[in-house]
Design an enzyme around this catalytic site. Structure first.
Site, short mmCIF file in Angstrom:
data_model
loop_
_atom_site.label_atom_id
_atom_site.label_comp_id
_atom_site.label_asym_id
_atom_site.label_seq_id
_atom_site.Cartn_x
_atom_site.Cartn_y
_atom_site.Cartn_z
N SER A 199 0.86 -1.18 0.00
CA SER A 199 0.00 0.00 0.00
C SER A 199 0.90 1.23 0.00
CB SER A 199 -0.86 0.01 1.26
OG SER A 199 -1.51 1.27 1.39
N TYR A 250 -1.39 -0.72 10.50
CA TYR A 250 -1.58 -0.96 9.07
C TYR A 250 -0.35 -0.52 8.25
CZ TYR A 250 -3.75 -1.16 4.46
OH TYR A 250 -4.03 -1.46 3.16
N1 LIG Z 1 -8.88 -0.41 -1.00
C1 LIG Z 1 -7.86 0.36 -0.72
O1 LIG Z 1 -7.99 1.60 -0.60
C2 LIG Z 1 -6.50 -0.25 -0.55
C3 LIG Z 1 -5.38 0.59 -0.62
C4 LIG Z 1 -4.11 0.05 -0.51
C5 LIG Z 1 -3.94 -1.31 -0.32
N2 LIG Z 1 -5.04 -2.12 -0.23
C6 LIG Z 1 -4.82 -3.55 -0.01
O2 LIG Z 1 -5.40 -4.28 -1.08
C7 LIG Z 1 -5.70 -5.60 -0.66
C8 LIG Z 1 -7.10 -5.97 -1.10
O3 LIG Z 1 -8.03 -5.12 -0.45
P1 LIG Z 1 -9.34 -4.56 -1.17
O4 LIG Z 1 -9.22 -3.10 -1.25
O5 LIG Z 1 -9.62 -5.31 -2.42
O6 LIG Z 1 -10.43 -4.87 -0.03
P2 LIG Z 1 -11.69 -5.85 -0.01
O7 LIG Z 1 -12.60 -5.57 -1.16
O8 LIG Z 1 -12.25 -5.72 1.37
O9 LIG Z 1 -11.05 -7.29 -0.21
C9 LIG Z 1 -10.29 -7.92 0.80
C10 LIG Z 1 -10.14 -9.39 0.47
O10 LIG Z 1 -9.36 -10.01 1.51
C11 LIG Z 1 -10.05 -11.13 2.01
N3 LIG Z 1 -9.77 -11.34 3.42
C12 LIG Z 1 -9.88 -10.46 4.45
N4 LIG Z 1 -9.63 -11.04 5.61
C13 LIG Z 1 -9.34 -12.35 5.33
C14 LIG Z 1 -9.01 -13.48 6.12
N5 LIG Z 1 -8.96 -13.42 7.46
N6 LIG Z 1 -8.78 -14.67 5.50
C15 LIG Z 1 -8.85 -14.76 4.16
N7 LIG Z 1 -9.16 -13.73 3.35
C16 LIG Z 1 -9.41 -12.54 3.94
C17 LIG Z 1 -11.54 -10.82 1.78
O11 LIG Z 1 -12.27 -12.04 1.63
P3 LIG Z 1 -13.31 -12.65 2.69
O12 LIG Z 1 -13.93 -11.51 3.44
O13 LIG Z 1 -14.27 -13.41 1.82
O14 LIG Z 1 -12.45 -13.55 3.53
C18 LIG Z 1 -11.48 -10.10 0.44
O15 LIG Z 1 -11.49 -11.03 -0.62
C19 LIG Z 1 -5.48 -5.61 0.86
O16 LIG Z 1 -4.23 -6.21 1.15
C20 LIG Z 1 -5.45 -4.13 1.24
O17 LIG Z 1 -4.69 -3.91 2.40
C21 LIG Z 1 -6.31 -1.62 -0.36
#
Ligand SMILES: NC(=O)c1ccc[n+]([C@@H]2O[C@H](COP(=O)([O-])OP(=O)(O)OC[C@H]3O[C@@H](n4cnc5c(N)ncnc54)[C@H](OP(=O)(O)O)[C@@H]3O)[C@@H](O)[C@H]2O)c1
Length: 264
Positions: A139, A153
């Site tokens: 991130s 985080y």
């Molecule tokens: N969105 C942003 O602004 C942003 C910015 C920078 C980095 N990121 C990073 O991008 C990545 C993806 O996030 P996203 O934005 O796509 O969010 P998201 O839509 O909430 O997706 C998160 C994914 O992680 C899975 N997950 C969460 N906890 C888990 C657990 N305990 N075991 C297995 N799977 C788990 C969720 O699946 P289930 O709930 O079905 O388990 C979901 O598929 C993350 O690493 C996040 O830190 C996001």
């Protein structure tokens, strides 16, 4: 033989889009997350659209036995992982002290230990075959100064980025590329999970990225062999500014900005 990509956190957001990009580029898929129904819907979509085989594994990465179970299921299905995408992740709501230790322990398990363990489990096969790709989703938060409330985080993302950079140097001579993919604010379920939707909705639109673009650029970055890839010109400028500007100015700016996207 067709190549296979394992994508964690494929049930929504960036992970679902990364699975779509790998499928569109001819990979078979192993997709994992906790919500099996979402994974099965994605598997059906990818099979219909790209004709690829998709293996679904429901797993909670907060469970310390999950990475080895995933590896076992992959082996039992007769699959080998050519591309590993460590994407699963979330943010804890509130400040560091407002969550109990058990929540932080589970957070570190999902955000650090599971990622490192999955790399340790699948990288040897890639090295042996002299071909492989690893994307670890970091991130921008791991590349800019610390902010209050983002207490753990930013720290875990910084670790993931530094680990990925070192792993990239270690594995490149063996034909394996490793990329830390670093998005900024991206439309997904992330800000519903960390209960910041109302607050971040007030951020200007130029700060927002779309998950399909983040995924496409991440795929291209690992195929090119970039060690760290930051999505979007705005975020590349922010990261560069944070590196080059005087420390007092960077700290002042981040102290002023942080309350706009984080409750402490
Ligand atoms: N969105 C942003 O602004 C942003 C910015 C920078 C980095 N990121 C990073 O991008 C990545 C993806 O996030 P996203 O934005 O796509 O969010 P998201 O839509 O909430 O997706 C998160 C994914 O992680 C899975 N997950 C969460 N906890 C888990 C657990 N305990 N075991 C297995 N799977 C788990 C969720 O699946 P289930 O709930 O079905 O388990 C979901 O598929 C993350 O690493 C996040 O830190 C996001």
């Amino acid at each position: 033989m067709k190549r296979t990509a394992l994508v964690t956190g494929a049930s929504s957001g960036i992970g679902a889009e990364l699975a779509r990009v790998f499928a569109a580029n001819g990979f078979d898929l192993v997709i994992t997350a906790r919500r099996r129904d979402r994974l099965e819907a994605l598997a059906a979509e990818l099979h219909d659209r790209h004709g690829c085989c998709v293996h679904v594994i429901a797993a909670d990465l907060a469970d310390p036995s999950a990475p080895s179970r995933i590896a076992r299921e992959v082996a039992e299905a007769g699959l080998q992982v050519d591309a590993l995408v460590n994407n699963a992740g979330y943010g804890l709501p509130g400040s560091f002290l407002s969550s109990p230790w058990e929540s932080h322990r589970a957070f570190i398990q999902v955000m650090v230990t599971a990622i490192v363990e999955l790399c340790r489990l699948f990288a040897p096969g890639m090295v042996e075959r002299r071909r492989g790709w690893i994307i670890n989703v970091g991130s921008v938060a791991g590349l800019v100064p610390a902010t209050a409330g983002h207490t753990l985080y930013g720290a875990v993302k910084a670790l993931v980025i530094r680990f990925s950079e070192s792993l990239a140097l270690e594995l490149r001579p063996h034909g394996v590329q490793v990329t830390a993919l670093c998005p900024g604010f991206t439309y997904s379920e992330f800000h519903d999970v960390n209960r910041m939707r109302a607050q971040v909705s007030r951020l200007p639109s130029f700060l927002w990225l779309h998950a399909d673009r983040v995924a496409r650029e991440g795929y291209d970055a690992v195929m090119r062999g970039d060690r760290v890839f930051v999505n979007g010109r705005v975020y590349r400028a922010i990261v560069l500014g944070a590196r080059l500007a005087p420390t007092w100015l960077v700290n002042l700016a981040s102290r002023k900005m942080a309350p706009r996207f984080r409750r402490t």
